[in-house]
Write an enzyme that holds these catalytic residues in place. Structure first.
Site, short mmCIF file in Angstrom:
data_model
loop_
_atom_site.label_atom_id
_atom_site.label_comp_id
_atom_site.label_asym_id
_atom_site.label_seq_id
_atom_site.Cartn_x
_atom_site.Cartn_y
_atom_site.Cartn_z
N ARG A 1 0.81 -1.02 -0.11
CA ARG A 1 -0.06 0.02 -0.07
C ARG A 1 0.93 1.12 -0.01
O ARG A 1 2.09 1.10 0.57
CB ARG A 1 -1.05 0.05 1.25
N LYS B 1 -2.19 -1.95 7.90
CA LYS B 1 -3.48 -1.58 8.48
C LYS B 1 -3.56 -1.98 10.13
O LYS B 1 -3.27 -3.29 10.28
CB LYS B 1 -4.58 -1.76 7.75
N HIS C 1 -2.03 2.30 -5.74
CA HIS C 1 -2.71 0.98 -5.74
C HIS C 1 -2.87 -0.03 -6.85
O HIS C 1 -2.93 -1.07 -6.76
CB HIS C 1 -4.03 1.32 -5.12
N ARG D 1 -0.16 -2.35 -6.46
CA ARG D 1 -0.54 -3.36 -5.90
C ARG D 1 -1.54 -4.49 -6.37
O ARG D 1 -1.23 -5.82 -6.33
CB ARG D 1 -1.13 -2.66 -4.47
N HIS E 1 -3.95 -9.11 3.84
CA HIS E 1 -5.33 -8.93 4.00
C HIS E 1 -6.02 -9.76 4.96
O HIS E 1 -5.47 -11.05 5.14
CB HIS E 1 -6.31 -9.60 2.54
N TYR F 1 -9.27 -10.12 -6.97
CA TYR F 1 -8.30 -10.38 -7.99
C TYR F 1 -8.91 -11.52 -8.86
O TYR F 1 -8.28 -11.82 -9.98
CB TYR F 1 -7.10 -10.53 -7.45
#
Length: 299
Positions: free
Chosen positions: A149, A173, A245, A248, A271, A280
């Site tokens: 990110r 995150k 992004h 990514r 994730h 994806y």
């Protein structure tokens, strides 16, 4: 609106200390609540977080539906739900005023991707005769080869580089940490930048361990990375809307196309849920058919 301020302050502490969210995520959650507060003030509605009812929130939802798209509405409602669920959790309220309010239906936004050739072109367009050229090449190579990110890229520390082991440590995150493999080629570009450009900068106090710096010796901003990428896209006449992004998304897509399993991609992207990674999957139906035809006993 003093009562709102005190509840919001407590809510911010909860998000930070108990949920471990990043400042950026906390700011976004609080912004959603502040939009509701702004609506109450504009309409001179004397409501507080404990007494506000479904009807008032419905009026607010109706108002924003004419101002923002369905995706933004869903985002704001999600933020409000989080706030009122917190108030219920802390026994300030018995129920949430959003229980019966429907979130607008939105399809999953399909992420843009770049081909390997487009990524090569973008990186080849970097002017290496300028000092920031070496930095920009190292940054884009890291974005793409590690699937970071933009916030993870700009906060990457020299002490997070474990090149002997072939990994970098990423703080994602919610301050969750993960180790991501880094290729020898990307390591080389980072070394070139670090040893030939970065060591000539006058580094500002507090930024001594930050890997990627601006010309004033400070951490780069997210906006600066966006600008670098958009300028390169213009330079090569790339007719796609791209951002950090995009690199990514391309990282994940290219891994999937070349046979990587979804669980491994999930771990590298950081994730929490594999559902997020499954975004994806839509990009490569052809690959899935090939996998089925190659490996299923009933082919």
């Amino acid at each position: 609106m003093q009562s709102w301020n005190s509840y919001i302050k407590e809510y911010k502490n909860y998000l930070k200390l108990e949920r471990g969210l990043s400042q950026n995520t906390i700011d976004n959650y609080v912004m959603d609540v502040e939009k509701l507060v702004g609506f109450l003030e504009a309409n001179q509605l004397d409501e507080n977080p404990v007494s506000i009812g479904e009807e008032t929130v419905q009026q607010f939802v109706y108002r924003i539906s004419g101002q923002v798209n369905a995706r933004s509405q869903a985002r704001i409602l999600s933020g409000l739900k989080s706030f009122f669920n917190y108030l219920v959790f802390e026994d300030y309220r018995q129920t949430t005023p959003l229980e019966l309010i429907e979130v607008p239906k939105i399809g999953r936004k399909l992420p843009d991707t770049l081909s390997v050739q487009e990524i090569d072109k973008l990186i080849a367009a970097i002017d290496l005769s300028k000092d920031e050229g070496e930095r920009n090449r190292a940054m884009l190579e890291t974005l793409y080869s590690c699937g970071l990110r933009v916030s993870e890229l700009i906060t990457l520390k020299i002490s997070d580089l474990f090149f002997d082991e072939g990994f970098i440590k990423i703080t994602g995150k919610g301050n969750k940490q993960r180790f991501v493999p880094i290729s020898p080629a990307t390591q080389k570009y980072i070394y070139l930048y670090k040893d030939q450009v970065r060591n000539h900068l006058e580094i500002q106090k507090g930024h001594e361990d930050t890997l990627f710096l601006n010309r004033r010796g400070k951490q780069l901003t997210r906006a600066m990375v966006f600008t670098i990428i958009k300028d390169l896209a213009v330079k090569i006449n790339l007719n796609k809307t791209i951002s950090p992004h995009t690199f990514r998304h391309s990282f994940a897509t290219h891994l999937l196309e070349n046979g990587a399993d979804l669980r491994s991609i999930q771990m590298m992207l950081g994730h929490e849920s594999i559902t997020t990674t499954e975004v994806y999957m839509h990009l490569d139906r052809k690959h899935l058919s090939e996998v089925l035809n190659a490996y299923h006993p009933r082919k």
